[in-house]
Design an enzyme around this catalytic site. Structure first.
Site, PDB file in Angstrom:
ATOM      1  N   ASN A 149     120.418 -30.886   1.426  1.00 37.81           N
ATOM      2  CA  ASN A 149     119.089 -31.159   0.857  1.00 37.81           C
ATOM      3  C   ASN A 149     119.234 -31.117  -0.660  1.00 37.81           C
ATOM      4  OD1 ASN A 149     116.421 -31.260   0.093  1.00 37.81           O
ATOM      5  ND2 ASN A 149     115.931 -29.179   0.780  1.00 37.81           N
ATOM      6  N   TRP A 150     119.184 -32.281  -1.273  1.00 38.41           N
ATOM      7  CA  TRP A 150     119.383 -32.347  -2.728  1.00 38.41           C
ATOM      8  C   TRP A 150     118.133 -31.948  -3.506  1.00 38.41           C
ATOM      9  CZ3 TRP A 150     122.539 -37.527  -3.819  1.00 38.41           C
ATOM     10  CH2 TRP A 150     123.865 -37.333  -3.395  1.00 38.41           C
ATOM     11  N   LYS A 151     117.028 -31.780  -2.813  1.00 40.54           N
ATOM     12  CA  LYS A 151     115.758 -31.406  -3.472  1.00 40.54           C
ATOM     13  C   LYS A 151     115.482 -32.345  -4.650  1.00 40.54           C
ATOM     14  CE  LYS A 151     116.746 -26.725  -2.018  1.00 40.54           C
ATOM     15  NZ  LYS A 151     116.372 -25.344  -2.040  1.00 40.54           N
ATOM     16  N   HIS A 165     109.861 -28.333   5.154  1.00 37.55           N
ATOM     17  CA  HIS A 165     110.713 -27.452   4.347  1.00 37.55           C
ATOM     18  C   HIS A 165     109.845 -26.374   3.714  1.00 37.55           C
ATOM     19  CE1 HIS A 165     113.370 -26.013   1.190  1.00 37.55           C
ATOM     20  NE2 HIS A 165     114.359 -26.469   1.947  1.00 37.55           N
ATOM     21  N   GLU A 168     109.779 -25.119   0.878  1.00 33.31           N
ATOM     22  CA  GLU A 168     109.267 -25.416  -0.469  1.00 33.31           C
ATOM     23  C   GLU A 168     108.026 -26.312  -0.386  1.00 33.31           C
ATOM     24  OE1 GLU A 168     112.975 -26.713  -2.167  1.00 33.31           O
ATOM     25  OE2 GLU A 168     113.715 -24.656  -1.997  1.00 33.31           O
ATOM     26  N   GLU A 192     115.415 -21.630   8.532  1.00 30.13           N
ATOM     27  CA  GLU A 192     115.678 -21.345   7.127  1.00 30.13           C
ATOM     28  C   GLU A 192     114.853 -20.151   6.670  1.00 30.13           C
ATOM     29  OE1 GLU A 192     117.440 -24.849   4.891  1.00 30.13           O
ATOM     30  OE2 GLU A 192     115.290 -25.060   4.758  1.00 30.13           O
ATOM     31  N   GLY A 212     118.147 -20.528  -1.780  1.00 29.55           N
ATOM     32  CA  GLY A 212     118.357 -20.581  -3.229  1.00 29.55           C
ATOM     33  C   GLY A 212     118.477 -19.221  -3.880  1.00 29.55           C
ATOM     34  N   SER A 219     121.335 -20.446   1.502  1.00 26.44           N
ATOM     35  CA  SER A 219     122.521 -20.054   0.739  1.00 26.44           C
ATOM     36  C   SER A 219     123.824 -20.191   1.540  1.00 26.44           C
ATOM     37  CB  SER A 219     122.365 -18.638   0.185  1.00 26.44           C
ATOM     38  OG  SER A 219     121.266 -18.585  -0.718  1.00 26.44           O
ATOM     39  N   GLY A 261     121.302 -26.482   0.572  1.00 29.56           N
ATOM     40  CA  GLY A 261     120.748 -26.953  -0.691  1.00 29.56           C
ATOM     41  C   GLY A 261     121.819 -26.995  -1.765  1.00 29.56           C
ATOM     42  N   GLY A 262     121.929 -25.918  -2.525  1.00 31.76           N
ATOM     43  CA  GLY A 262     122.806 -25.864  -3.703  1.00 31.76           C
ATOM     44  C   GLY A 262     124.214 -26.393  -3.467  1.00 31.76           C
TER      45      GLY A 262
HETATM   46  C1  PEP Z   1     117.534 -25.662   1.421  1.00 31.05           C
HETATM   47  O1  PEP Z   1     117.237 -26.346   0.472  1.00 31.05           O
HETATM   48  O2  PEP Z   1     117.054 -25.947   2.515  1.00 31.05           O
HETATM   49  C2  PEP Z   1     118.458 -24.534   1.243  1.00 31.05           C
HETATM   50  C3  PEP Z   1     118.802 -23.850   2.291  1.00 31.05           C
HETATM   51  O3  PEP Z   1     118.895 -24.273  -0.032  1.00 31.05           O
HETATM   52  P1  PEP Z   1     120.134 -23.334  -0.453  1.00 31.05           P
HETATM   53  O4  PEP Z   1     121.298 -23.713   0.404  1.00 31.05           O
HETATM   54  O5  PEP Z   1     120.372 -23.614  -1.890  1.00 31.05           O
HETATM   55  O6  PEP Z   1     119.717 -21.917  -0.200  1.00 31.05           O
END
Ligand code: PEP
Length: 280
Positions: A12-14, A111, A113, A192, A198, A238, A259-260
């Site tokens: 997920n590049w957000k 998601h 967010e 999640e 994050g 993460s 994500g990251g």
């Molecule tokens: C996400 O964006 O769904 C996520 C899990 O981010 P991260 O891996 O950065 O925690």
């Protein structure tokens, strides 16, 4: 014994990586060691998806197609959300027909967010999911508890309420469609925990396994044993190349939503390699 379900490594590049960065990402990915990944991807044991910002749909799709030709690994490009209607006065939203017209067939829904910052509710998550599935899209539906909910012992209740809110309840035809989509792998669930997204805090494998097993039990009760058995349930929060293997070793963890670490080609390649190993 090999795994019954495919491994899915989704990124997920957000709100990161515009078209230029998207192209550079795939250039860099092509230079990474992806030994073993093509075989797992080729026989359907491993799937790769990247949910990118809308401005990068075209560039990422083109770059992914070129990468896939070279590396023989298909990477699906997806949207980070989708609306519950096909068109209309919904400023800034994207509908399934609009996305599919340009070849975007995959989407995230719900998601945290979106729930936290943009008022997404279980009801809107349900409507988005149902419409996208009816339109033939591939949906990753996200659920997860906050830190306060976990610390007050409400994780199970929150996850069950989110699943109840997002999946069809009373309409038998809608339930059948959702069950079919799970069986076909066109609907998957991402667990999640919000406190792990994050933050650098990852659920322990035991915490992830417990939540995934709960989700699978709930899917069985709600949509039937076969749907639950086939349901691909991703862990997100993460995930990194350093912790992905122990998470994928959990029997009910079928991949990651990342994500990251999905922003950097070397890390995403490492996640794909770990996925290929786990998929054997
Ligand atoms: C996400 O964006 O769904 C996520 C899990 O981010 P991260 O891996 O950065 O925690």
């Amino acid at each position: 014994m090999s795994r019954a379900r495919p491994i899915v490594i989704a990124g997920n590049w957000k709100m990161n990586h515009g078209p230029k960065a998207a192209r550079a990402f795939f250039e860099a990915l092509a230079g990474e060691d992806i030994l073993g990944v093509a075989e797992a991807a080729g026989n359907g044991r491993l799937r790769a998806i990247l949910y990118v910002p809308a401005v990068s749909f075209a560039a990422a799709s083109e770059a992914a197609a070129a990468f896939s030709k070279r590396a023989e690994i298909a990477v699906a490009i997806g949207s980070q959300n989708v609306h519950w209607k096909d068109s209309g006065a919904f400023t800034a939203e994207l509908s399934a027909p609009l996305l599919m017209e340009i070849g975007i067939t995959h989407t995230l829904v719900g998601h945290s967010e979106r729930r936290q910052f943009f008022g997404e509710t279980d009801a809107s998550v349900r409507d988005r999911t149902a419409f996208a599935l009816d339109q033939g899209m591939d949906v990753t539906l996200c659920v997860g508890e906050t830190r306060a909910e976990r610390e007050s012992g409400r994780t199970e209740a929150v996850l069950l309420a989110q699943l109840a809110g997002a999946l069809p309840q009373s309409d038998p035809n809608a339930r059948e469609r959702a069950a079919k989509a799970l069986i076909e792998g066109r609907l998957r669930i991402a667990y999640e925990p919000v406190w792990a997204i994050g933050t650098g805090l990852t659920a322990t494998p035991a915490q992830a396994q417990e939540a995934h097993a709960l989700i699978r039990r709930d899917l069985a009760a709600r949509l039937g044993a076969q749907a639950a058995q086939n349901a691909v349930i991703l862990y997100g929060g993460s995930v990194t190349p350093a912790n992905v293997a122990e998470l994928l070793a959990c029997p009910d963890v079928d991949g990651g939503l990342v994500g990251g670490a999905s922003l950097k080609a070397p890390d995403y390649a490492a996640l794909l390699r770990a996925g290929a190993l786990a998929a054997r």
